[in-house]
Design a protein around this motif. Structure first.
Motif, short mmCIF file in Angstrom:
data_model
loop_
_atom_site.label_atom_id
_atom_site.label_comp_id
_atom_site.label_asym_id
_atom_site.label_seq_id
_atom_site.Cartn_x
_atom_site.Cartn_y
_atom_site.Cartn_z
N ASP A 67 38.20 51.23 41.98
CA ASP A 67 38.68 50.30 43.01
C ASP A 67 38.29 48.86 42.67
O ASP A 67 37.62 48.18 43.47
CB ASP A 67 38.12 50.72 44.38
CG ASP A 67 38.81 50.02 45.55
OD1 ASP A 67 39.91 49.48 45.37
OD2 ASP A 67 38.22 49.99 46.64
N ILE A 105 38.19 44.95 42.26
CA ILE A 105 38.75 43.78 42.94
C ILE A 105 38.02 42.54 42.43
O ILE A 105 36.79 42.53 42.34
CB ILE A 105 38.59 43.90 44.47
CG1 ILE A 105 39.09 45.26 44.98
CG2 ILE A 105 39.33 42.76 45.18
CD1 ILE A 105 38.99 45.44 46.49
N ILE A 106 38.78 41.52 42.09
CA ILE A 106 38.21 40.30 41.52
C ILE A 106 38.75 39.09 42.27
O ILE A 106 39.96 38.95 42.43
CB ILE A 106 38.58 40.20 40.01
CG1 ILE A 106 37.98 41.38 39.24
CG2 ILE A 106 38.12 38.86 39.43
CD1 ILE A 106 38.39 41.44 37.76
N ASP A 107 37.85 38.23 42.72
CA ASP A 107 38.25 36.91 43.24
C ASP A 107 37.66 35.89 42.28
O ASP A 107 36.43 35.75 42.18
CB ASP A 107 37.67 36.67 44.64
CG ASP A 107 38.24 37.61 45.71
OD1 ASP A 107 39.35 38.14 45.50
OD2 ASP A 107 37.56 37.81 46.73
N GLN A 125 33.61 36.30 42.29
CA GLN A 125 33.12 37.43 43.06
C GLN A 125 33.95 38.67 42.70
O GLN A 125 35.17 38.60 42.69
CB GLN A 125 33.30 37.06 44.54
CG GLN A 125 32.69 38.01 45.52
CD GLN A 125 32.65 37.44 46.94
OE1 GLN A 125 31.59 37.25 47.49
NE2 GLN A 125 33.79 37.17 47.52
N ARG A 126 33.27 39.73 42.35
CA ARG A 126 33.98 40.95 41.94
C ARG A 126 33.33 42.15 42.60
O ARG A 126 32.17 42.10 42.97
CB ARG A 126 33.90 41.09 40.41
CG ARG A 126 34.36 39.83 39.70
CD ARG A 126 34.33 39.92 38.19
NE ARG A 126 34.67 38.61 37.62
CZ ARG A 126 35.19 38.40 36.42
NH1 ARG A 126 35.39 39.42 35.61
NH2 ARG A 126 35.49 37.18 36.02
N ARG A 127 34.09 43.22 42.72
CA ARG A 127 33.49 44.45 43.25
C ARG A 127 34.11 45.68 42.62
O ARG A 127 35.28 45.68 42.22
CB ARG A 127 33.60 44.55 44.77
CG ARG A 127 34.99 44.59 45.31
CD ARG A 127 34.97 44.75 46.83
NE ARG A 127 35.24 46.12 47.22
CZ ARG A 127 35.27 46.54 48.48
NH1 ARG A 127 35.00 45.72 49.47
NH2 ARG A 127 35.54 47.79 48.77
N PRO A 129 31.04 50.50 47.44
CA PRO A 129 31.38 49.28 46.71
C PRO A 129 30.13 48.43 46.47
O PRO A 129 29.26 48.34 47.33
CB PRO A 129 32.33 48.55 47.67
CG PRO A 129 31.90 49.00 49.03
CD PRO A 129 31.44 50.44 48.87
N VAL A 130 30.05 47.85 45.29
CA VAL A 130 28.96 46.91 44.97
C VAL A 130 29.60 45.62 44.48
O VAL A 130 30.50 45.66 43.63
CB VAL A 130 28.00 47.49 43.92
CG1 VAL A 130 26.95 46.46 43.52
CG2 VAL A 130 27.32 48.74 44.46
N GLY A 131 29.13 44.49 45.02
CA GLY A 131 29.67 43.20 44.65
C GLY A 131 28.83 42.51 43.59
O GLY A 131 27.62 42.76 43.49
N TYR A 132 29.47 41.69 42.79
CA TYR A 132 28.79 40.93 41.73
C TYR A 132 29.24 39.48 41.86
O TYR A 132 30.43 39.20 41.75
CB TYR A 132 29.16 41.48 40.35
CG TYR A 132 28.83 42.94 40.17
CD1 TYR A 132 27.63 43.34 39.59
CD2 TYR A 132 29.70 43.93 40.60
CE1 TYR A 132 27.31 44.69 39.44
CE2 TYR A 132 29.40 45.28 40.47
CZ TYR A 132 28.21 45.65 39.89
OH TYR A 132 27.89 46.98 39.75
N GLN A 133 28.31 38.58 42.08
CA GLN A 133 28.66 37.17 42.28
C GLN A 133 28.09 36.36 41.12
O GLN A 133 26.87 36.30 40.92
CB GLN A 133 28.09 36.70 43.61
CG GLN A 133 28.41 35.26 43.95
CD GLN A 133 27.84 34.87 45.31
OE1 GLN A 133 27.82 35.66 46.24
NE2 GLN A 133 27.36 33.65 45.40
#
Lengths: 498, 498
Positions: free
Chosen positions: A92, A94-96, A109-111, A460-464
């Motif tokens: 899943d 997702i990339i901003d 920011q990605r998850r 989900p885990v986010g990476y900033q």
């Protein structure tokens, strides 16, 4: 009866700690190919079919053909999850992308998902393979990357041990750590309670009765650290037939319903338990065909004695209700095997349904209740008394307005809507929904069957602002896994920041 | 203080029944444009900014600039959800086409999401707009198509009523039923309990303290019909600094940390509460900069008196712990406004962390605890004492191995990993993760901020063999909504059965 020695609490703690350590190590440094693990277990089950069938037949009373089909389904779903894992369906991603010009500036920011942690699986009695020790819940936990601790159903201990041996062989063949799996046994409530409350477990998957599922959910809610409980607890799975459908093919619907009610002694979580009909000539002919089919069905042993007792008790309670009449009483016929259950058919009038006691509860076994409506409008109103169900079927004729109204009215309280077929038979696929509102499950936003069942065990885990080389591969700029990713809200397989 | 009259239980029941009736009607025959509803509420808030700011400033003590930024964030996220709804992000359409040749034959099976039902929102104290009456939880419920019953935080009743008036005006302007929203008020626990246990609510979203969130979760678990509880309860949000990073830019990290700890009196769920450093010259210089920054920060009123009391109590408990020393004690300085909180900085040695009492609990307010490690390995080991957090930051130098090890070690217990920045500041986007393992939340597989927050309130429904014209548009053969759909496991915008 095979003796079952309950796994002691200290052993459950040891197994859960072992699984937790494996989970933590895999989070830091993933080493296992989950797809290979799933395939190796499938192969190990397949080659042991000859060893697995005899205890399965003896312990469950289910027929060989059914059990062979179920083994195929079990290995099939293990392999389908392996394919889904290979295709990256667990991520899943997702990339901003960063936007330094925005107010306030937006960071990169990605998850993507990580496994949730060790899963406690409470295996079902009625699908000794497909929802047994290496069944759907275990497979979806592995697909998500979570170790599984599986409590065998006490109805089939020898089969469960043989399946556990197959799993252990499969893990060994694929080079996976033995801690990916543990078998827990126990016929007492204390064993289940110990597994539901052991500290290192991160989620619970349960398939069984309403009483069992709600008890496990209560236990889990009382933990110092509450965890998600995905309990699938069965349902009445109503079948609603319009007058036009009854007129066009009432006999065939009645015969199909009789087969769905009595197959495998009705011991399916999707067995149709309520049939809603309009009381006209065609409806009565349909009911007659249904009654004839139920009467003609041979007696079938139930899975284990307590289930047969609880079914008999449920029938007795229904018979005591003055609103209910028996069309086929399900009493054992003289000279027949007392161990075998006969099907039963009950009926009541829709006008007698009461909001506080609609009498539309699941009776697990070969029984159904006809609800007679005066007309289509009363049929629709009667559907309003139904609680949450795994499935519901509508039988209607092409273009008939009432069919569409019934479907739209029912879908809010059902996991899977079926058109002109019966609720029994769940196809394992991407689009499968085997879930639904309470009391069908404790987790209405999820499914326990099908590829998306793995979502229950993913977090989900986010990476900033994390450097590319430290991101999980699913999120790296170059998209090395070739995944479809949502980038700034749009779906693409393209690399980013190029 | 503005008097708060608690909404009576019977009124909560009436509002919940009203919301349930709307939900059921929308399931049968969807009429509302959720995107238009979200945009109308955003516009209604925007035009009322002048009316909303004065009560917000008076009731919360937050500065105007911060509150203006928060209004922009609130209208921005309402509009971002509207865009996501317009793009069809709520549907999750999956189609498995029929395969009559398969063994057993596969029926046509499709699934898409429906709204779960009325959502009870418990608004936060610390984001009076962005997680207030029309904040992220309410917006994501509407985006999912669910009516929202919002319990205002008793810390800002006048602002909550003004926001409710704006919401009601927005609903009226968009032609939406008033039942899409209801305001519930009450400073007592009974009101919250009534809202958490009212029969017609299908899910709970809560933002607040650990005590409040776990109490609501327990209440929900005791319902006859248990429902999902999405409680976001804050965290310690650790910041770990490698020796190389401290050497390269310790002063800047210290100053940045001081700002993150003291901004808005530290009343942020992502405030860094634990700072892990190596006890060398650079680490001590960083700590000195952090202490200086905290000392220099002006006193700041806390949101409401009970919060200031609980912060003071927490500091006193920490001071009583012989392992803990105060670097900056946070005691009010003579002559300064007694209403204002001063920042505090505590310290302890990693060697004094105990598995049973690691002393790494959240202290909600302008305080942080330094954990001193002897070297990088002890830093890594100390991270193993951390519980689940919403966020964690690692400060490291490019290519430094320890940084990657810290990141991989932490990600299993954190919702969002931050690199060389600070946990405060959450960007609302598609990739946002504002969640995490317990005790940060009660729902580790979800996020409460960002577009995917709407997933909490959506439920998949399957359709087997249903005629095209009776399917929801997201699942029809022709793909009239132009959605990206998973068809037989592959992603496509193509029509099917052509």
């Amino acid at each position: 009866m095979t003796e079952i020695v309950a796994t002691p609490s200290v052993e459950i703690e040891r197994l859960a700690s072992r699984a937790r350590r494996l989970h933590e190590a895999e989070l830091v440094d993933p080493t296992v190919d989950h797809a290979a693990l799933l395939e190796a277990v499938a192969a190990a089950i397949e080659v042991r079919t000859g060893d697995l069938l005899p205890p399965a037949e003896e312990e469950t009373g289910l027929a060989e053909a059914r059990l062979r089909g179920e083994i195929a389904r079990t290995t099939g779903q293990l392999r389908a999850f392996a394919t889904a894992v290979r295709k990256g369906e667990s991520h899943d991603p997702i990339i901003d992308l960063a936007d330094p010009e925005a107010t306030p500036p937006r960071p990169d920011q990605r998850r993507a998902n990580l496994p949730l942690g060790p899963v406690a699986v409470f295996a079902a009695s009625n699908f000794p393979f497909a929802f047994g020790v290496a069944g759907g819940d275990t497979a979806s936990a592995w697909a998500a990357g979570c170790p599984a601790l599986v409590k065998a159903h006490p109805g089939h201990p020898r089969l469960s041990r043989a399946l556990a041996a197959a799993v252990e062989a499969g893990l060994a063949e694929s080079g996976a750590d033995p801690a990916w799996f543990a078998l827990v046994e126990g016929a007492d409530e204390a064993t289940g309670a110990a597994l539901a409350t052991v500290a290192e477990v991160a989620a619970i998957a349960f398939t069984g009765s309403f009483g069992g599922g709600t008890a496990i959910a209560r236990l889990a809610a009382s933990r110092p650290e509450p965890i998600p409980v995905y309990a699938e607890m069965g349902a009445v799975n109503p079948v609603l037939v319009t007058p036009a459908a009854a007129a066009a093919r009432g006999e065939s619907i009645g015969a199909g319903l009789a087969a769905a009610v009595t197959a495998h002694a009705g011991q399916l979580c999707t067995k149709p338990g309520v049939v809603m009909l309009v009381d006209d000539e065609a409806g009565r002919a349909l009911a007659a065909a249904l009654a004839a089919g139920i009467t003609a069905a041979p007696p079938h042993r139930m899975l284990y004695p307590a289930l047969a007792e609880s079914f008999a008790r449920g029938l007795a309670v229904a018979a005591d209700d003055p609103r209910v009449s028996a069309v086929v009483d399900g009493a054992p016929r003289a000279g027949e095997d007392g161990d075998g259950r006969l099907g039963a058919l009950l009926e009541l009038r829709a006008a007698d349904l009461r909001p506080d006691d609609p009498r539309l509860k699941e009776l697990f076994g070969p029984a159904a209740l006809i609800v007679w409506a005066g007309d289509g409008e009363e049929l629709l109103a009667a559907a309003g008394h139904l609680e949450g169900s795994l499935a519901a079927a509508v039988h209607a004729e092409p273009g008939e307005e009432l069919g569409g109204r019934l479907l739209r009215s029912l879908r809010g309280r059902v996991g899977r809507m079926i058109w002109n077929e019966f609720p029994t038979g769940v196809t394992v696929g991407h689009a499968t929904v085997h879930g639904g509102p309470f009391p069908a499950t404790t987790a209405p936003t999820t499914t326990s069957v099908g590829m998306t069942a793995m979502r229950r065990f993913l977090r989900p885990v986010g990476y900033q602002g994390v450097p590319d080389e430290l991101l999980p591969p699913a999120l790296r700029d170059a998209n090395p896994l070739g995944l479809l990713r949502q980038v700034d809200g749009e779906w693409t397989r393209d690399a980013v920041n190029v």
